[in-house]
Design a protein around this motif. Structure first.
Motif, PDB file in Angstrom:
ATOM      1  N   MET A 290       0.845  -1.194   0.000  1.00 14.05           N
ATOM      2  CA  MET A 290       0.000   0.000   0.000  1.00 14.05           C
ATOM      3  C   MET A 290       0.882   1.248   0.000  1.00 14.05           C
ATOM      4  O   MET A 290       1.806   1.365   0.799  1.00 14.05           O
ATOM      5  CB  MET A 290      -0.900   0.005   1.230  1.00 14.05           C
ATOM      6  CG  MET A 290      -1.906  -1.117   1.272  1.00 14.05           C
ATOM      7  SD  MET A 290      -3.315  -0.842   0.190  1.00 14.05           S
ATOM      8  CE  MET A 290      -4.244   0.317   1.169  1.00 14.05           C
ATOM      9  N   PRO A 291       0.615   2.207  -0.885  1.00 16.34           N
ATOM     10  CA  PRO A 291       1.454   3.415  -0.960  1.00 16.34           C
ATOM     11  C   PRO A 291       1.010   4.492   0.018  1.00 16.34           C
ATOM     12  O   PRO A 291      -0.053   4.388   0.646  1.00 16.34           O
ATOM     13  CB  PRO A 291       1.221   3.871  -2.400  1.00 16.34           C
ATOM     14  CG  PRO A 291      -0.203   3.466  -2.676  1.00 16.34           C
ATOM     15  CD  PRO A 291      -0.424   2.178  -1.935  1.00 16.34           C
ATOM     16  N   VAL A 292       1.829   5.541   0.127  1.00 16.44           N
ATOM     17  CA  VAL A 292       1.448   6.730   0.887  1.00 16.44           C
ATOM     18  C   VAL A 292       1.343   7.897  -0.078  1.00 16.44           C
ATOM     19  O   VAL A 292       1.931   7.886  -1.170  1.00 16.44           O
ATOM     20  CB  VAL A 292       2.467   7.060   2.001  1.00 16.44           C
ATOM     21  CG1 VAL A 292       2.567   5.917   2.995  1.00 16.44           C
ATOM     22  CG2 VAL A 292       3.832   7.399   1.425  1.00 16.44           C
ATOM     23  N   CYS A 293       0.585   8.893   0.308  1.00 18.85           N
ATOM     24  CA  CYS A 293       0.467  10.110  -0.509  1.00 18.85           C
ATOM     25  C   CYS A 293       1.798  10.845  -0.473  1.00 18.85           C
ATOM     26  O   CYS A 293       2.358  11.093   0.608  1.00 18.85           O
ATOM     27  CB  CYS A 293      -0.656  10.993   0.030  1.00 18.85           C
ATOM     28  SG  CYS A 293      -0.756  12.615  -0.764  1.00 18.85           S
TER      29      CYS A 293
ATOM     30  N   GLU B 226       0.375  10.449   4.270  1.00 18.58           N
ATOM     31  CA  GLU B 226      -0.665   9.598   4.832  1.00 18.58           C
ATOM     32  C   GLU B 226      -0.877   8.355   3.958  1.00 18.58           C
ATOM     33  O   GLU B 226      -0.788   8.446   2.728  1.00 18.58           O
ATOM     34  CB  GLU B 226      -1.982  10.365   4.936  1.00 18.58           C
ATOM     35  CG  GLU B 226      -2.005  11.429   6.020  1.00 18.58           C
ATOM     36  CD  GLU B 226      -1.936  10.835   7.414  1.00 18.58           C
ATOM     37  OE1 GLU B 226      -2.626   9.828   7.673  1.00 18.58           O
ATOM     38  OE2 GLU B 226      -1.171  11.371   8.237  1.00 18.58           O
ATOM     39  N   PRO B 227      -1.173   7.182   4.585  1.00 16.88           N
ATOM     40  CA  PRO B 227      -1.461   5.987   3.780  1.00 16.88           C
ATOM     41  C   PRO B 227      -2.662   6.227   2.870  1.00 16.88           C
ATOM     42  O   PRO B 227      -3.648   6.831   3.287  1.00 16.88           O
ATOM     43  CB  PRO B 227      -1.777   4.915   4.832  1.00 16.88           C
ATOM     44  CG  PRO B 227      -1.133   5.414   6.094  1.00 16.88           C
ATOM     45  CD  PRO B 227      -1.210   6.901   6.032  1.00 16.88           C
TER      46      PRO B 227
ATOM     47  N   LYS C 104      -6.394   9.845   1.498  1.00 13.36           N
ATOM     48  CA  LYS C 104      -7.522   9.908   2.425  1.00 13.36           C
ATOM     49  C   LYS C 104      -7.914  11.348   2.763  1.00 13.36           C
ATOM     50  O   LYS C 104      -9.062  11.614   3.109  1.00 13.36           O
ATOM     51  CB  LYS C 104      -7.177   9.169   3.726  1.00 13.36           C
ATOM     52  CG  LYS C 104      -7.009   7.669   3.569  1.00 13.36           C
ATOM     53  CD  LYS C 104      -6.639   7.044   4.903  1.00 13.36           C
ATOM     54  CE  LYS C 104      -6.451   5.536   4.779  1.00 13.36           C
ATOM     55  NZ  LYS C 104      -6.049   4.929   6.068  1.00 13.36           N
ATOM     56  N   THR C 105      -6.945  12.265   2.694  1.00 10.53           N
ATOM     57  CA  THR C 105      -7.226  13.643   3.099  1.00 10.53           C
ATOM     58  C   THR C 105      -7.966  14.400   2.001  1.00 10.53           C
ATOM     59  O   THR C 105      -7.728  14.179   0.809  1.00 10.53           O
ATOM     60  CB  THR C 105      -5.926  14.387   3.432  1.00 10.53           C
ATOM     61  OG1 THR C 105      -5.098  14.454   2.252  1.00 10.53           O
ATOM     62  CG2 THR C 105      -5.153  13.658   4.528  1.00 10.53           C
ATOM     63  N   LYS C 106      -8.854  15.279   2.394  1.00  9.26           N
ATOM     64  CA  LYS C 106      -9.652  16.030   1.421  1.00  9.26           C
ATOM     65  C   LYS C 106      -8.782  16.921   0.546  1.00  9.26           C
ATOM     66  O   LYS C 106      -9.039  17.081  -0.649  1.00  9.26           O
ATOM     67  CB  LYS C 106     -10.690  16.878   2.155  1.00  9.26           C
ATOM     68  CG  LYS C 106     -11.800  16.067   2.804  1.00  9.26           C
ATOM     69  CD  LYS C 106     -12.835  16.972   3.450  1.00  9.26           C
ATOM     70  CE  LYS C 106     -13.960  16.140   4.077  1.00  9.26           C
ATOM     71  NZ  LYS C 106     -14.963  17.016   4.730  1.00  9.26           N
ATOM     72  N   ILE C 107      -7.741  17.494   1.133  1.00  9.28           N
ATOM     73  CA  ILE C 107      -6.916  18.451   0.396  1.00  9.28           C
ATOM     74  C   ILE C 107      -6.173  17.802  -0.771  1.00  9.28           C
ATOM     75  O   ILE C 107      -5.870  18.442  -1.772  1.00  9.28           O
ATOM     76  CB  ILE C 107      -5.925  19.156   1.363  1.00  9.28           C
ATOM     77  CG1 ILE C 107      -5.267  20.346   0.652  1.00  9.28           C
ATOM     78  CG2 ILE C 107      -4.877  18.195   1.883  1.00  9.28           C
ATOM     79  CD1 ILE C 107      -4.472  21.227   1.572  1.00  9.28           C
TER      80      ILE C 107
END
Length: 451
Positions: free
Chosen positions: A261-264, A269-270, A289-292
Motif C-alpha cells: 500500500m502506498p502513501v500520498c 498519509e497511507p 484519504k485527506t480532502k486536500i
C-alpha cells in the motif's frame, strides 16, 4: 514478557509456561506482560500491533531491562522489521531471552540476527502458503455452502436457495460470448446472490464449486463437497472469462490491491482503496484519504505494473559477484573474530585451571575462580555456537546467491516471486500526481550506473 498468537489454536499459556523458570527469577511486581492476540506476523506490520508498540514505548522510556519472548517469529517474520526492533533493543541496552527449546540465543550481531530473521521470514511464507492451501481445501465460510463438522469429519452441503442461484449463474456464464451478454447476466444475478460484480467474478473463478481444487494445474477431487456445478461447466466459464481480457485484468488488480500500500507523496498519509466497477469502466484506484489531496490518485493496475517493472529492472542491475564477494568477506571477518575470541577464552581457561590448583587451599579464592571458570566455559560454548552459525550462513547464502543467479533474475521469474521480493526490497512508495517514488534497499549491490 511479550506474547503473540495469531490463531485460536496457538496457546498463550504455552508461551508463558515456557518462560516459567526465567520469570521466577524476577519479583512479580517487576514482570510486565505485553500480548497481541489474533495477530499474524506475516500480515500485520510492527506499527499495527498494540502490544508490541507498548513494549517498544516502555523500552524507550527505560522501563524495561529484559525482554522475554518465545522465539524471533513472535516479534516479526519480516527481516527488516525484526532488525529495526533489534536496533531499538541494543540502543537501550536491553537483554533478550528466548524461551523456545530450539531457538538460538540472542546475539549482539546484526548480521547473525538478520540470518535468523530471514529463516523466520521464509517459515512465515511457508505458513502463509499452507494456510492458503488449507483455505482452498476447507474454507471456513463460502457462499452457497453450509459447513458441517461431525466426528472429526468435515463436509460441505448446498445452502439453498443461493446454491441454485450459483448453479444457474455458471450455466448462464458458460454460454456468454460478449461483454454485453456478461453484463446482462451479472445484473440479473447480482440481485439474486446479493454480491457485487467483482465478488461474482471470484465465485466463477472458484473451482471448489465443482468439488475440485487445482494444484499446479493438477485437478484434485474433493469427496466431502457436494458440487454446485460440474467441472465441465467450470472450465467453460473459465475460458469465457479469460477471453474477456479486461474483466480478467480487473479481477487480477483487485486481488493484488492489498500488497504494498502506498502513501500520498504530499502529506505522507497511507492511501486508501477506492473500489472499481468493471461494467461502468471505473478502475480500482488508490486515493489520498485527506480532502486536500483527494485528487492525488492512481489506478491500482497502473501502480502495480509500475512496481513490477521497477523491481524487475532493479534485480537485473544487481551485481551478483559483488554481492557474493562483500558478504563472504564479512562472514570471514566474523569467523576470524569468533575464532580469535575462542582462542583467548581457551587461554584464559588454562590460566584459571592453573590458579585453581595453586590456590586450592584458600576456599574463598577458589570459589571465585570456579565461578569465573564457569563463566568462561559458557562464553566458550557461545563462541562454538557462533562459529557453527556462521558455517550455516555460508551454506545458506551460497544457495541464495545461486537462486538469484539462476532463477530470480531470469526471464522465467513469476509475479508471485516479484511481489515477495518487492515487499523485501521496498521501504516505502510515495504516489504523486505525475510520478511514483520508491525508497529501495540493497543499493550497495547495484552495478554502478545500472539503475
Amino acid at each position: 514478557m511479550y506474547i503473540r498468537v495469531s490463531t485460536a489454536q496457538q496457546n498463550i499459556a504455552m508461551q508463558e509456561g515456557s518462560a516459567g523458570s526465567i520469570l521466577s527469577q524476577f519479583p512479580a511486581s517487576q514482570i510486565h506482560r505485553f500480548i497481541d492476540e489474533g495477530v499474524s506476523a506475516t500480515k500485520t506490520k510492527l506499527r499495527e500491533r498494540p502490544g508490541l508498540q507498548k513494549l517498544i514505548q516502555s523500552i524507550q522510556h527505560r522501563e524495561i531491562g529484559t525482554v522475554v519472548v518465545y522465539d524471533r517469529s513472535r516479534i516479526s517474520r519480516n527481516t527488516y522489521e525484526y532488525i529495526a526492533f533489534v536496533k531499538i533493543i541494543q540502543s537501550y541496552n536491553v537483554r533478550v531471552i528466548f524461551t523456545g527449546d530450539k531457538e538460538p540465543a540472542f546475539t549482539s550481531s546484526h548480521f547473525i540476527e538478520a540470518f535468523y530473521a530471514l529463516h523466520a521470514q521464509g517459515e512465515g511464507k511457508k505458513i502463509r502458503q499452507r494456510a492458503l492451501d488449507a483455505q482452498r481445501h476447507f474454507p471456513s465460510k463460502l457462499i452457497g455452502y453450509i459447513k458441517i463438522e461431525e466426528n472429526g469429519q468435515v463436509r460441505y452441503i448446498r445452502d439453498e436457495p443461493r446454491a441454485t442461484y450459483i448453479q444457474s449463474l455458471f450455466e448462464k456464464m458458460a454460454n456468454v460470448s460478449t461483454t454485453v451478454e456478461m453484463e446482462s447476466v451479472f445484473l440479473q444475478y447480482r440481485a439474486k446472490i446479493k454480491r457485487p460484480y467483482l465478488r461474482l467474478f471470484k465465485i466463477l473463478n472458484t473451482p471448489f464449486y465443482s468439488a475440485i481444487v487445482l494444484n499446479e494445474n493438477q485437478c484434485q477431487q474433493l469427496e466431502y463437497v457436494e458440487p454446485i456445478t460440474t467441472q465441465d461447466l467450470y472450465n467453460r466459464v473459465k475460458q469465457n472469462l479469460n477471453v474477456i481480457a479486461s474483466a480478467d485484468q480487473q479481477v487480477k488488480t483487485e486481488q493484488l490491491s492489498y500488497r504494498m500500500m502506498p502513501v500520498c507523496g504530499y502529506c505522507g498519509e497511507p492511501m486508501s482503496v477506492q473500489s472499481g466497477d468493471y461494467f461502468h469502466r471505473k478502475m480500482a484506484t488508490y486515493v489520498c484519504k485527506t480532502k486536500i489531496h483527494r485528487r492525488n490518485a492512481i489506478s491500482i493496475q497502473e501502480y502495480e505494473n509500475e512496481i513490477m517493472s521497477i523491481i524487475y529492472d532493479y534485480l537485473k542491475s544487481i551485481d551478483i559477484k559483488k554481492m557474493e564477494k562483500m558478504c563472504f568477506q564479512y562472514i570471514r571477518e566474523q569467523e576470524m573474530k569468533s575464532k580469535n575470541k575462542k582462542r583467548s577464552l581457551e587461554q584464559a581457561l588454562v590460566q584459571i585451571n592453573v590458579e585453581i590448583v595453586t590456590f586450592l587451599a584458600i576456599k574463598k579464592r577458589t570459589d571465585a575462580l570456579l565461578k569465573r571458570k564457569e563463566q568462561l566455559q559458557v562464553a566458550l560454548r557461545d563462541q562454538d555456537a557462533m562459529i557453527k552459525r556462521l558455517d550455516d550462513i555460508k551454506v545458506n547464502f551460497s544457495e541464495m546467491a545461486y537462486l538469484i543467479k539462476v532463477r530470480l533474475i531470469s526471464d522465467l521469474i513469476q509475479d508471485s516471486d516479484l511481489w515477495d521480493l518487492a515487499e523485501d526490497l521496498i521501504c516505502q512508495i510515495s504516489v504523486f500526481k505525475s510520478e511514483i517514488k520508491m525508497v529501495l534497499r540493497c543499493k550497495t549491490f547495484i552495478r554502478e550506473g545500472a539503475f
